[in-house]
Design a protein around this motif. Sequence first.
Motif, mmCIF file in Angstrom:
data_model
loop_
_atom_site.group_PDB
_atom_site.id
_atom_site.type_symbol
_atom_site.label_atom_id
_atom_site.label_comp_id
_atom_site.label_asym_id
_atom_site.label_seq_id
_atom_site.Cartn_x
_atom_site.Cartn_y
_atom_site.Cartn_z
ATOM 1 N N GLN A 39 77.118 26.234 47.318
ATOM 2 C CA GLN A 39 77.951 27.368 47.669
ATOM 3 C C GLN A 39 79.248 27.309 46.873
ATOM 4 N N GLY A 42 83.778 31.999 47.618
ATOM 5 C CA GLY A 42 83.618 33.439 47.666
ATOM 6 C C GLY A 42 82.199 33.928 47.503
ATOM 7 N N LYS A 43 81.247 32.991 47.438
ATOM 8 C CA LYS A 43 79.846 33.380 47.262
ATOM 9 C C LYS A 43 78.991 32.865 48.408
ATOM 10 N N GLU A 44 77.811 33.452 48.531
ATOM 11 C CA GLU A 44 76.890 33.012 49.568
ATOM 12 C C GLU A 44 76.220 31.709 49.168
ATOM 13 N N GLU A 46 73.421 29.286 48.162
ATOM 14 C CA GLU A 46 72.328 29.561 47.230
ATOM 15 C C GLU A 46 71.349 28.399 47.205
ATOM 16 N N GLU A 89 79.282 27.588 35.713
ATOM 17 C CA GLU A 89 78.764 28.357 36.856
ATOM 18 C C GLU A 89 77.987 27.512 37.853
ATOM 19 N N ALA A 92 80.240 24.144 42.514
ATOM 20 C CA ALA A 92 79.994 24.531 43.902
ATOM 21 C C ALA A 92 80.024 23.281 44.768
#
Length: 124
Positions: A39, A42-44, A46, A89, A92
């Motif tokens: 995660q 600001g993102k869900e 994954e 990217e 997380a």
Amino acid sequence: QVQLVESGGGLVQAGGSLRLSCAASGRTFSSYVMGWFRQAPGKEREFVAAIRWSGGSTYYADSVKSRFTISRDNAKNTVYLQMDGLKPEDTAVYSCAARSGFQLQRGAHDYDYWGQGTQVTVSS
């Protein structure tokens, strides 16, 4: 009581590698599937990868296929996530999860137990 403890996160440059570990305890995991999720801010959450403890079948998200490898060590009751060719990217919090059964699922709601997570940061 099932306990999952992750380790191995850190800061790495783009193109580098890290190996995450998930030490599992509290029951026999031969009829479990273990998963890795991540995660980013600001993102869900994954799905990243999953492995069937018995037999070792694996399943990967398209975004990490050919770069990440999930494996397990039966003797140590530990699941690993080898991450190569890391990209910014991929930054997380990575969490280990466990679900009873043999189906390799990618939905977070399918997993019953979770670790606390470990931070992975990839600099460009």
